[in-house]
Design an enzyme around this catalytic site. Structure first.
Site, PDB file in Angstrom:
ATOM      1  N   TRP A   1      35.410  83.812  40.604  1.00 34.20           N
ATOM      2  CA  TRP A   1      36.684  83.884  39.854  1.00 34.20           C
ATOM      3  C   TRP A   1      37.346  82.426  40.375  1.00 34.20           C
ATOM      4  O   TRP A   1      37.199  81.941  41.288  1.00 34.20           O
ATOM      5  CB  TRP A   1      37.714  84.876  40.193  1.00 34.20           C
ATOM      6  CG  TRP A   1      38.264  85.153  41.940  1.00 34.20           C
ATOM      7  CD1 TRP A   1      37.460  85.842  42.391  1.00 34.20           C
ATOM      8  CD2 TRP A   1      39.313  84.415  42.156  1.00 34.20           C
ATOM      9  NE1 TRP A   1      38.242  85.568  43.843  1.00 34.20           N
ATOM     10  CE2 TRP A   1      39.216  85.015  43.603  1.00 34.20           C
ATOM     11  CE3 TRP A   1      40.212  83.665  41.881  1.00 34.20           C
ATOM     12  CZ2 TRP A   1      40.300  84.470  44.480  1.00 34.20           C
ATOM     13  CZ3 TRP A   1      41.419  83.418  42.586  1.00 34.20           C
ATOM     14  CH2 TRP A   1      41.262  83.845  44.038  1.00 34.20           C
TER      15      TRP A   1
ATOM     16  N   GLU B   1      47.837  80.256  53.489  1.00 39.17           N
ATOM     17  CA  GLU B   1      46.649  79.676  53.067  1.00 39.17           C
ATOM     18  C   GLU B   1      46.447  78.321  52.723  1.00 39.17           C
ATOM     19  O   GLU B   1      45.579  77.701  52.738  1.00 39.17           O
ATOM     20  CB  GLU B   1      46.577  80.403  51.756  1.00 39.17           C
ATOM     21  CG  GLU B   1      46.428  81.948  51.550  1.00 39.17           C
ATOM     22  CD  GLU B   1      44.965  82.401  51.975  1.00 39.17           C
ATOM     23  OE1 GLU B   1      44.148  81.782  52.240  1.00 39.17           O
ATOM     24  OE2 GLU B   1      44.707  83.652  52.305  1.00 39.17           O
TER      25      GLU B   1
ATOM     26  N   GLU C   1      37.942  79.656  50.222  1.00 41.79           N
ATOM     27  CA  GLU C   1      39.330  79.827  50.697  1.00 41.79           C
ATOM     28  C   GLU C   1      40.142  79.231  49.883  1.00 41.79           C
ATOM     29  O   GLU C   1      41.514  79.599  49.575  1.00 41.79           O
ATOM     30  CB  GLU C   1      39.425  79.380  51.995  1.00 41.79           C
ATOM     31  CG  GLU C   1      38.979  80.538  53.035  1.00 41.79           C
ATOM     32  CD  GLU C   1      40.004  81.716  53.157  1.00 41.79           C
ATOM     33  OE1 GLU C   1      40.881  81.728  52.842  1.00 41.79           O
ATOM     34  OE2 GLU C   1      39.175  83.075  53.604  1.00 41.79           O
TER      35      GLU C   1
ATOM     36  N   HIS D   1      42.610  80.455  47.170  1.00 36.00           N
ATOM     37  CA  HIS D   1      43.746  81.515  47.598  1.00 36.00           C
ATOM     38  C   HIS D   1      45.268  80.526  47.466  1.00 36.00           C
ATOM     39  O   HIS D   1      46.086  81.148  46.632  1.00 36.00           O
ATOM     40  CB  HIS D   1      43.315  82.036  48.753  1.00 36.00           C
ATOM     41  CG  HIS D   1      42.273  82.882  48.869  1.00 36.00           C
ATOM     42  ND1 HIS D   1      41.447  83.055  50.202  1.00 36.00           N
ATOM     43  CD2 HIS D   1      41.328  83.234  47.847  1.00 36.00           C
ATOM     44  CE1 HIS D   1      40.535  83.903  50.059  1.00 36.00           C
ATOM     45  NE2 HIS D   1      40.165  83.759  48.639  1.00 36.00           N
TER      46      HIS D   1
ATOM     47  N   GLU E   1      40.326  87.365  59.053  1.00 30.92           N
ATOM     48  CA  GLU E   1      39.902  87.809  57.814  1.00 30.92           C
ATOM     49  C   GLU E   1      40.247  89.142  57.298  1.00 30.92           C
ATOM     50  O   GLU E   1      40.640  89.416  56.341  1.00 30.92           O
ATOM     51  CB  GLU E   1      38.477  87.558  57.525  1.00 30.92           C
ATOM     52  CG  GLU E   1      37.859  86.136  57.774  1.00 30.92           C
ATOM     53  CD  GLU E   1      38.115  85.312  56.412  1.00 30.92           C
ATOM     54  OE1 GLU E   1      39.055  85.763  55.489  1.00 30.92           O
ATOM     55  OE2 GLU E   1      38.059  83.915  56.495  1.00 30.92           O
TER      56      GLU E   1
ATOM     57  N   THR F   1      43.842  89.439  56.838  1.00 37.35           N
ATOM     58  CA  THR F   1      44.351  88.912  55.601  1.00 37.35           C
ATOM     59  C   THR F   1      44.093  89.648  54.454  1.00 37.35           C
ATOM     60  O   THR F   1      44.833  89.718  53.409  1.00 37.35           O
ATOM     61  CB  THR F   1      43.999  87.233  55.089  1.00 37.35           C
ATOM     62  OG1 THR F   1      42.482  87.360  55.504  1.00 37.35           O
ATOM     63  CG2 THR F   1      44.465  86.108  56.160  1.00 37.35           C
TER      64      THR F   1
ATOM     65  N   ASP G   1      37.773  88.673  48.612  1.00 37.73           N
ATOM     66  CA  ASP G   1      37.373  87.465  48.991  1.00 37.73           C
ATOM     67  C   ASP G   1      37.412  87.631  50.652  1.00 37.73           C
ATOM     68  O   ASP G   1      36.345  87.431  51.537  1.00 37.73           O
ATOM     69  CB  ASP G   1      37.935  86.102  48.748  1.00 37.73           C
ATOM     70  CG  ASP G   1      37.622  85.715  47.327  1.00 37.73           C
ATOM     71  OD1 ASP G   1      36.792  86.460  46.673  1.00 37.73           O
ATOM     72  OD2 ASP G   1      38.034  84.543  47.220  1.00 37.73           O
ATOM     73  N   GLU G   2      38.739  87.846  51.244  1.00 35.83           N
ATOM     74  CA  GLU G   2      38.858  88.110  52.553  1.00 35.83           C
ATOM     75  C   GLU G   2      37.858  89.051  53.280  1.00 35.83           C
ATOM     76  O   GLU G   2      37.505  88.869  54.351  1.00 35.83           O
ATOM     77  CB  GLU G   2      40.262  88.353  52.900  1.00 35.83           C
ATOM     78  CG  GLU G   2      41.276  87.467  52.288  1.00 35.83           C
ATOM     79  CD  GLU G   2      41.408  85.989  52.720  1.00 35.83           C
ATOM     80  OE1 GLU G   2      40.245  85.532  53.232  1.00 35.83           O
ATOM     81  OE2 GLU G   2      42.547  85.454  52.128  1.00 35.83           O
TER      82      GLU G   2
ATOM     83  N   HIS H   1      34.613  87.674  53.567  1.00 35.69           N
ATOM     84  CA  HIS H   1      34.485  86.803  54.692  1.00 35.69           C
ATOM     85  C   HIS H   1      34.385  87.298  56.236  1.00 35.69           C
ATOM     86  O   HIS H   1      33.920  87.040  57.040  1.00 35.69           O
ATOM     87  CB  HIS H   1      35.714  85.798  54.832  1.00 35.69           C
ATOM     88  CG  HIS H   1      35.682  84.825  53.641  1.00 35.69           C
ATOM     89  ND1 HIS H   1      36.818  84.176  53.162  1.00 35.69           N
ATOM     90  CD2 HIS H   1      34.657  84.778  52.581  1.00 35.69           C
ATOM     91  CE1 HIS H   1      36.464  83.504  51.989  1.00 35.69           C
ATOM     92  NE2 HIS H   1      35.204  83.759  51.784  1.00 35.69           N
TER      93      HIS H   1
HETATM   94 FE   LIG Z   1      40.158  84.276  54.710  1.00 39.10          FE
HETATM   95 FE   LIG Z   2      42.307  83.027  52.270  1.00 39.20          FE
END
Ligand SMILES: [Fe+2]
Ligand SMILES: [Fe+2]
Length: 326
Positions: free
Chosen positions: A33, A76, A111, A114, A164, A167, A196-197, A200
């Site tokens: 995305w 971020e 990252e 974000h 991670e 977040t 995403d976090e 990660h």
């Molecule tokens: Fe992150």
């Molecule tokens: Fe992030």
């Protein structure tokens, strides 16, 4: 061999698998995305209407909510600090362009979306003072951070595994709060960031897992070291324009606790998850010192939970320059 040399050897050994770990945990540019997927299209005829809708829906969300979203966005946006820190970790070769620096670049590139999407959304929301926010971001990047990991890859991977997940929790909770106020677009946006976090987190947790397999005692000592000194949040040097470092971060974290976006119970919960994920109770071949570190870690969550339960959070909102009073 010195501890430092062993770490370098371990990093070189793991480096052979970094390409496959990038493939496993990160998403190629063409399929992931992008911020514009969640924002009004400025080329479209409907742009003004879409922006108006964002501004209307924004009115439904309370003061503390905006403070937290702003603080999360600023965190971020201080990505240059995190990237340069990780590039300096033992075994990460920026100039050599080894596997580890490739990981750091690819992780940074993910990252970076974000802060980008959150910044644009906040700008359109009409609820926040962008100039004050931008000043805080500039301060935070200028001030840098010190997360107490040195250049040690073991400590840094404990830190990133923890962070991670932290977040993930906070973006996910913000998504839930937005959804409760029927703000579906904002909820979707924050949920996708939290996804995403989570990826990660799994990546960094696997790095640690792989280190445990080859250097268990030193990996245990690094985990112990990081948890004993407590995980400092990446925005711990946060400040408002003209303000002192530390007061702003404390108030930001009080705000997050007050609305249940990230609490001290969550901190303990993350610690429990890491202990379980790395199967700390059953790690073999530890030396005496690492056995003691394991005992400490196994008892730590209950001890911290008792402290967390006693913590009092101020009931009233703290007035930040970033958001107009409620
Ligand atoms: Fe992150
Ligand atoms: Fe992030």
């Amino acid at each position: 061999m010195s501890l430092k040399n062993v770490r370098l050897e371990v990093m070189q050994h793991l480096e052979q698998d970094v390409d496959s770990l990038i493939e496993k945990y990160l998403i190629p540019v063409d399929s992931i995305w992008q911020p514009s997927d969640f924002l009004p299209d400025s080329e479209s005829e409907n742009f003004y209407e879409d922006v108006r809708e964002i501004r209307e829906l924004s009115k439904e969300l309370p003061y503390d909510f905006w403070v937290v979203l702003v603080g999360d966005m600023i965190t971020e946006e201080a990505l240059p600090t995190y990237e340069s820190w990780l590039m300096d970790v033992e075994g990460v070769g920026q100039v050599e362009r080894n596997g580890w620096s490739k990981w750091v670049r690819h992780w940074t590139a993910e990252e970076n979306r974000h802060g980008d999407v959150l910044n644009k959304y906040l700008y359109l929301s009409g609820r926040v003072n962008m100039r004050e926010i931008e000043k805080t971001t500039q301060h935070l990047i200028s001030d840098g951070f010190d997360i107490g990991t040195d250049r040690d890859p073991y400590k840094n991977f404990v830190y990133t595994s923890f962070q991670e997940l932290a977040t993930y929790i906070s973006h996910n909770r913000v998504a839930k709060l937005a959804k409760e106020k029927s703000n579906k677009q904002l909820a979707k946006m924050c949920r996708i960031i939290s996804g995403d976090e989570m990826r990660h987190h799994h990546a960094y947790a696997e790095f640690v897992e792989r280190i445990f397999a080859v250097d268990p005692s030193q990996m245990m000592m690094a985990f112990h070291y990081m948890m004993k000194q407590k995980i400092a949040m990446p925005a711990h040097f946060l400040r408002e324009a003209g303000g002192e470092i530390s007061t702003a971060f404390e108030e930001f974290s009080n705000t997050a606790q007050r609305i249940g976006v990230y609490t001290s119970a969550d901190y303990v919960d993350i610690l429990r998850k890491l202990i379980k994920r790395w199967d700390i109770a059953n790690i073999k071949d530890l030396n005496d010192e690492a056995e003691k570190a394991r005992d400490y870690l196994m008892k730590l969550p209950d001890r911290m939970m008792r402290l967390a339960e006693r913590m009092k959070i101020p009931e009233n909102s703290y007035q930040f320059k970033w958001v107009e009073p409620a």
